[in-house]
Design a protein around this motif. Structure first.
Motif, short mmCIF file in Angstrom:
data_model
loop_
_atom_site.label_atom_id
_atom_site.label_comp_id
_atom_site.label_asym_id
_atom_site.label_seq_id
_atom_site.Cartn_x
_atom_site.Cartn_y
_atom_site.Cartn_z
N PHE A 30 0.77 -1.24 0.00
CA PHE A 30 0.00 0.00 0.00
C PHE A 30 0.81 1.30 0.00
O PHE A 30 0.26 2.34 -0.37
CB PHE A 30 -0.95 0.03 1.20
CG PHE A 30 -2.04 -0.99 1.13
CD1 PHE A 30 -3.02 -0.92 0.15
CD2 PHE A 30 -2.09 -2.03 2.04
CE1 PHE A 30 -4.03 -1.85 0.08
CE2 PHE A 30 -3.10 -2.97 1.98
CZ PHE A 30 -4.08 -2.88 1.00
N ASN A 39 3.95 7.95 5.98
CA ASN A 39 2.61 7.37 5.87
C ASN A 39 2.36 6.21 6.83
O ASN A 39 1.44 5.43 6.62
CB ASN A 39 2.37 6.92 4.44
CG ASN A 39 2.28 8.09 3.51
OD1 ASN A 39 1.45 8.96 3.67
ND2 ASN A 39 3.18 8.14 2.54
N PHE A 60 -4.28 12.81 5.36
CA PHE A 60 -4.19 12.26 4.02
C PHE A 60 -2.80 11.65 3.79
O PHE A 60 -1.82 12.12 4.36
CB PHE A 60 -4.45 13.34 2.97
CG PHE A 60 -5.87 13.79 2.92
CD1 PHE A 60 -6.81 13.01 2.28
CD2 PHE A 60 -6.26 14.98 3.52
CE1 PHE A 60 -8.15 13.41 2.23
CE2 PHE A 60 -7.58 15.38 3.48
CZ PHE A 60 -8.53 14.60 2.84
N PRO A 61 -2.72 10.64 2.97
CA PRO A 61 -1.42 10.06 2.63
C PRO A 61 -0.55 11.09 1.92
O PRO A 61 -1.04 11.95 1.20
CB PRO A 61 -1.75 8.91 1.69
CG PRO A 61 -3.21 8.68 1.82
CD PRO A 61 -3.82 9.95 2.30
N SER A 64 1.37 8.93 -1.68
CA SER A 64 1.08 7.49 -1.64
C SER A 64 -0.44 7.33 -1.72
O SER A 64 -1.18 8.27 -1.43
CB SER A 64 1.61 6.90 -0.31
OG SER A 64 1.46 5.51 -0.28
N SER A 65 -0.88 6.15 -2.12
CA SER A 65 -2.33 5.94 -2.22
C SER A 65 -2.97 5.66 -0.86
O SER A 65 -4.16 5.85 -0.68
CB SER A 65 -2.62 4.79 -3.18
OG SER A 65 -2.08 3.59 -2.66
N LYS A 66 -2.17 5.19 0.10
CA LYS A 66 -2.70 4.83 1.42
C LYS A 66 -1.80 5.36 2.53
O LYS A 66 -0.65 5.72 2.31
CB LYS A 66 -2.79 3.31 1.58
CG LYS A 66 -3.62 2.59 0.54
CD LYS A 66 -5.06 2.59 0.91
CE LYS A 66 -5.82 1.71 -0.10
NZ LYS A 66 -7.22 1.89 -0.02
N ARG A 67 -2.37 5.36 3.71
CA ARG A 67 -1.67 5.68 4.95
C ARG A 67 -1.98 4.54 5.91
O ARG A 67 -3.10 4.04 5.93
CB ARG A 67 -2.21 7.01 5.47
CG ARG A 67 -1.65 7.47 6.76
CD ARG A 67 -2.23 8.86 7.09
NE ARG A 67 -1.60 9.35 8.28
CZ ARG A 67 -0.37 9.81 8.36
NH1 ARG A 67 0.36 9.91 7.27
NH2 ARG A 67 0.14 10.21 9.49
N GLN A 93 -12.20 4.98 6.31
CA GLN A 93 -11.69 5.79 5.21
C GLN A 93 -10.98 4.88 4.20
O GLN A 93 -10.26 3.97 4.59
CB GLN A 93 -10.67 6.82 5.74
CG GLN A 93 -11.26 7.82 6.69
CD GLN A 93 -12.19 8.79 5.98
OE1 GLN A 93 -11.95 9.17 4.83
NE2 GLN A 93 -13.25 9.18 6.64
N THR A 94 -11.17 5.13 2.93
CA THR A 94 -10.57 4.29 1.90
C THR A 94 -9.06 4.49 1.77
O THR A 94 -8.36 3.61 1.28
CB THR A 94 -11.21 4.55 0.52
OG1 THR A 94 -11.06 5.93 0.20
CG2 THR A 94 -12.68 4.16 0.54
N LYS A 95 -8.57 5.62 2.21
CA LYS A 95 -7.13 5.91 2.10
C LYS A 95 -6.36 5.52 3.36
O LYS A 95 -5.16 5.74 3.43
CB LYS A 95 -6.92 7.38 1.78
CG LYS A 95 -7.49 7.75 0.42
CD LYS A 95 -6.87 9.00 -0.10
CE LYS A 95 -7.36 9.33 -1.48
NZ LYS A 95 -6.71 8.60 -2.52
#
Length: 122
Positions: A30, A39, A60-61, A64-67, A93-95
């Motif tokens: 991720f 992240n 927010f990340p 990157s797409s995720k945290r 949360q999706t992220k």
């Protein structure tokens, strides 16, 4: 996405902990290379405040797409922090990838049952 790491950590024959190896797999999957440290938050339940948790889960990340937010000793979560996580688990949360690391799981614990329903067990 929520992961639930249950039980005492197991050290493999290679000397690497199973939980650390799984966390590395999740990070590799991720997090963008080079910004992993920006992240990833590792928090300890006993010291965790509601404000700190909310800040981490709402951040927010960075590139990157995720945290990833890891809560160690999750069996020690209490009060408003515990309630917040229960509400969060209904619509994560999706992220954010939330990892709850607990050394024990008590099936009769309503919190544990609720989290287990909305998480992937490791």
């Amino acid at each position: 996405m929520i992961y639930l790491f249950i039980g005492e950590d197991i050290i493999g024959q290679d000397g690497i902990s199973k939980k650390d190896a799984t966390l590395k797999e999740i990070k590799d999957r991720f997090l963008a290379k080079g910004v992993e440290d920006f992240n990833l938050d590792v928090l300890y339940a006993q010291e965790l405040t509601l404000k700190e948790l909310q800040e981490r889960l709402l951040s927010f990340p960075f590139k990157s797409s995720k945290r990833i937010v890891v809560i160690k000793e999750a069996q020690k979560l209490e009060g408003d922090v515990k309630e917040f996580i229960l509400d969060y688990a209904k619509s994560p949360q999706t992220k954010i990838v939330l990892i709850l690391d607990t050394t024990k799981y008590l099936p009769e614990d309503a919190f544990a049952r609720s989290i287990r329903k909305s998480s992937q067990i490791i």
